[in-house]
Scaffold this motif. Structure first.
Motif, short mmCIF file in Angstrom:
data_model
loop_
_atom_site.label_atom_id
_atom_site.label_comp_id
_atom_site.label_asym_id
_atom_site.label_seq_id
_atom_site.Cartn_x
_atom_site.Cartn_y
_atom_site.Cartn_z
N THR A 1 0.97 -1.18 0.07
CA THR A 1 0.13 0.25 0.12
C THR A 1 0.93 1.34 0.09
O THR A 1 1.52 1.51 0.93
CB THR A 1 -0.94 -0.07 1.06
N PRO A 2 0.94 1.95 -1.08
CA PRO A 2 1.89 2.95 -0.94
C PRO A 2 1.46 4.45 -0.17
O PRO A 2 0.28 4.41 0.14
CB PRO A 2 1.73 3.66 -2.50
N THR A 3 2.40 4.90 0.26
CA THR A 3 2.19 5.98 1.39
C THR A 3 1.75 7.08 0.46
O THR A 3 1.95 7.21 -0.70
CB THR A 3 3.43 6.17 2.30
N THR A 4 1.43 8.34 1.34
CA THR A 4 1.13 9.31 0.64
C THR A 4 2.12 10.44 0.73
O THR A 4 2.23 11.51 -0.23
CB THR A 4 -0.26 10.04 1.10
N THR A 5 3.28 10.31 1.39
CA THR A 5 4.42 11.03 1.61
C THR A 5 5.67 10.38 1.66
O THR A 5 5.60 9.08 1.72
CB THR A 5 4.13 12.12 2.62
N ALA A 6 6.82 10.98 1.66
CA ALA A 6 8.03 10.38 2.02
C ALA A 6 8.07 9.72 3.22
O ALA A 6 7.60 10.50 4.38
CB ALA A 6 9.00 11.28 1.88
N VAL A 7 8.59 8.32 3.66
CA VAL A 7 8.84 7.87 4.97
C VAL A 7 10.04 7.43 4.97
O VAL A 7 10.71 7.19 4.25
CB VAL A 7 7.50 6.92 5.09
N PRO A 8 10.64 7.20 6.32
CA PRO A 8 11.67 6.25 6.57
C PRO A 8 11.78 5.07 5.71
O PRO A 8 10.72 4.18 6.06
CB PRO A 8 11.92 6.31 7.99
N LEU A 9 12.92 4.78 5.04
CA LEU A 9 13.03 3.55 4.56
C LEU A 9 13.27 2.24 5.21
O LEU A 9 13.48 1.25 4.62
CB LEU A 9 13.93 3.68 3.15
N ASN A 10 13.22 2.55 6.62
CA ASN A 10 13.68 1.47 7.33
C ASN A 10 12.60 0.90 8.30
O ASN A 10 12.60 0.08 9.25
CB ASN A 10 14.91 1.56 8.51
N ASP A 11 11.18 1.37 7.85
CA ASP A 11 10.02 0.90 8.33
C ASP A 11 8.97 0.49 7.39
O ASP A 11 8.20 1.10 7.00
CB ASP A 11 9.41 2.03 9.10
N ALA A 12 9.22 -1.13 7.24
CA ALA A 12 8.46 -1.62 6.11
C ALA A 12 6.80 -1.45 6.45
O ALA A 12 6.22 -1.87 5.69
CB ALA A 12 8.95 -2.77 5.88
#
Length: 369
Positions: free
Chosen positions: A152-163
């Motif tokens: 499920t894509p996020t709506t904004t940038a998120v940390p890439l260490n939290d799958a």
């Protein structure tokens, strides 16, 4: 704790525990979602199913790969530690499916055998807790349901260490309902079957009179006759020129520009094949191999040419020592250069045999008679 929080605490405990042992950085999320295991879901419910293994393989839809010696593993500076050292391997000739196994093909298997996939089976808490810290409380029964993980894509940038930001555990998700219980594969008969565990893939292979490829066979086939190139098409970055594979373009996990015209999985044969006539050997969906995984296996092979290596006799992953792993290859539609280059021909990932996700499928091979 909400049910959604409970399931991520359960399923992603091992993800967040992973650390890169060399540089102490958090392992990128796509790497974790593919190389780290989910806790064991069930205790072999399908393992005792009677699968007819006397069937002769049909070579229809397969490509004959003429065996040879080659240098397996990475020679550039982009590989992970387990892609080195490059070493000499010899593989015999074999047949390989030209495409990933499709929904239509898998449906024939299910109708013929009554097979039930891992994602359709309620997780077994007694098995799950063996791989969690002692004393971990049992989640609510509403969480322990037949389900699978959907991107499920996020709506904004998120940390890439939290799958857990982009994976959702959705009840009723499986190969027939790849995006949740209301979805279906109608009209997607020619798409790769997904939410497939290694156990599922192996059962299909046996039924079809085939087998899963060894990792050495898979890499040899993926190279398509090219020598020491990064990708099956050469060394040009996949973003350069015409799209070469179904991968993520843009900014993961919230913006996919879909330059390749696909947001998720693509029908097989949507892109040009490699030099051997094999499709989607990079991107689209991850593909199971027969080998157990250990990070030191390449080192153990030594300097001599190894004939038809079949991987280590058992698995050991220091990141998750209690969880056996099988190798997956090829990358998926979620791979992006910002965090994952799983579409490189030497890229290795690993996952537990009972793990299936929205971007995990397989193809089969058969021996030359």
């Amino acid at each position: 704790m909400k049910s959604s929080d409970a399931i991520f605490g359960l399923l992603f405990f091992l993800f967040f525990a992973c650390k890169d042992k060399e540089d102490k950085k958090v392992v990128p999320a796509e790497t974790m979602s593919c190389e780290s295991s989910l806790p064991t879901r069930f205790s072999g419910a399908n393992g005792s199913m009677s699968i007819n293994t006397s069937k002769e393989a049909s070579y229809e839809g397969m490509v004959k790969i003429t065996g040879n010696e080659y240098l397996m593993g990475a020679s550039d500076d982009e590989g992970r530690a387990d892609e080195y050292p490059q070493h000499k391997v010899k593989v015999n000739s074999f047949w390989m499916d030209a495409t990933e196994v499709t929904n239509a093909q898998f449906e024939k298997f299910v109708k013929a055998t009554g097979y039930i996939t891992t994602a359709e089976i309620k997780p077994d808490w007694e098995e799950i807790k063996k791989q969690l810290p002692l004393g971990t409380p049992k989640p609510d029964e509403s969480v322990l349901v037949a389900a699978s993980l959907v991107f499920t894509p996020t709506t904004t940038a998120v940390p890439l260490n939290d799958a857990s930001q982009w994976w959702k555990w959705i009840k009723g998700t499986n190969w027939k309902h790849p995006h949740g219980p209301e979805s279906s594969i109608k009209g997607k008969e020619n798409y790769p079957v997904v939410h497939i565990s290694w156990d599922d893939a192996n059962a299909y292979a046996k039924w079809s009179g085939k087998r899963l490829p060894t990792e050495a066979e898979w890499e040899f086939a993926a190279r398509g006759g090219l020598i020491d190139k990064k990708y099956f098409w050469g060394n040009d970055a996949p973003e350069k020129g015409k799209p070469k594979a179904n991968i993520w373009q843009g900014k993961f996990p919230y913006l996919n520009t879909a330059v390749d015209k696909f947001i998720g999985a693509a029908p097989v044969k949507s892109f040009l094949p490699n030099g051997y006539g094999l499709y989607d050997m990079a991107g689209n969906v991850w593909e199971w191999c027969s080998d157990w995984y250990t990070p030191e296996y390449y080192n153990e092979l030594g300097n001599n040419t190894t004939d038809n290596p079949k991987g280590p006799s058992k698995s050991y992953d220091p990141m998750e020592p209690t969880t056996p792993k099988k190798v997956v290859r090829g990358g998926s539609f979620l791979c992006n250069a910002s965090y994952c280059k799983g579409y490189r021909v030497t890229a290795r990932m690993k996952s537990s045999p009972d793990t299936g996700l929205e971007h995990t499928g397989f193809r089969c091979v058969a021996d030359v008679k």
